[in-house]
Design a protein around this motif. Structure first.
Motif: not given
Length: 261
Positions: A77-85
């Motif tokens: 399922p589409r999910q929100e992920v956070m990058t290093r910045d």
């Protein structure tokens, strides 16, 4: 009388055999398709893995768990992920895997399909968290390979082989989309300004060469001035006022001497 008793006894034997067949034999006959395997447990303990074809499982003593050996496709399922910045990205991923050891997939994990899906989600967050946004947008294949390596290393003990992971879509927030559009526009303006400046530099060099050549000939500047006046005079609505220098006579004489052989 004896014959009648024997017939009765024979029918009883036949009835018992039919009963045994229906109770013990027929329920134990199983059919496993080419892509299926049966994991057999006898009195709760693992006994064997059999199939494909017609197999026999001892009723009441043995139980069978059917496992599909085909490649399984699971949509994460589409999910929100956070990058290093610290930029959120919506990612949609698909994982392809196959059961290589049916007994391990049944014994070592309760629901291997659910486990693979959850582990892929966790690995997706971990990999995205170690990369900046520019890397995420430009190295999608490397991200998918890193996720596959992580998930495959953990699920190998479950008898699962990860065939591939594909990142189908990555969506940025609307604010980031507008920021990237402004950045692209600024980059185009920058290139246009550089090209214009390079053109002006080249033109100035050519003008400097032309001025040097005109300065080397005494009457070249006067001829150029007369050509300019002629071009302007083509429009009858224009009025031209010419201020002649005091040494025009000597300049014309020098020009005539230059033109004459």
């Amino acid at each position: 009388m004896i014959l009648q008793v024997n017939l009765t006894f024979l029918w009883v034997i036949v009835g018992i055999l039919v009963f045994i067949a229906f109770v013990f034999v027929i329920p134990g006959i199983k059919i496993a398709l080419e892509y299926e395997r049966l994991v057999i447990f006898r009195l709760g303990r693992y006994k064997r893995t059999i199939g494909p074809g017609i197999v026999f499982v001892i009723p009441f003593l043995e139980s069978a768990k059917k496992v599909d050996l085909r490649i399984i496709t699971q949509d994460i399922p589409r999910q929100e992920v956070m990058t290093r910045d610290n930029i959120p990205v919506l990612a949609n991923t698909v994982v392809y895997f196959k059961v290589e050891q049916p007994e391990d997939a049944v014994i070592k994990i309760e629901n291997f399909v659910y486990a693979v899906r959850q582990y892929t989600q966790a690995a997706l967050r971990d990999v995205f968290g170690t990369m900046e946004l520019d890397e995420v947008l430009g190295e999608r294949d490397r991200i998918a390979q890193d996720i596959r390596n992580i998930v495959d290393a953990e699920t190998k003990d479950w008898g699962i082989d990860i065939k591939g992971i594909k990142i189908q879509e990555m969506e940025l927030p609307s604010e980031m989309k507008r920021a990237f559009a402004k950045q692209a526009e600024a980059e185009r303006d920058k290139r246009a300004a550089i090209i214009k400046a390079e053109g002006e530099l080249l033109a100035s060099k050519k003008l400097a060469e032309a001025a040097t050549m005109m300065a080397s000939s005494p009457g070249a500047m006067q001829i150029r001035a007369l050509q300019t006046i002629r071009e302007i005079a083509q429009d009858p609505s224009e009025k031209i006022v010419i201020f002649m220098p005091g040494n025009v006579d000597s300049s014309m004489s020098d020009l005539i001497r230059t033109i004459k052989p």
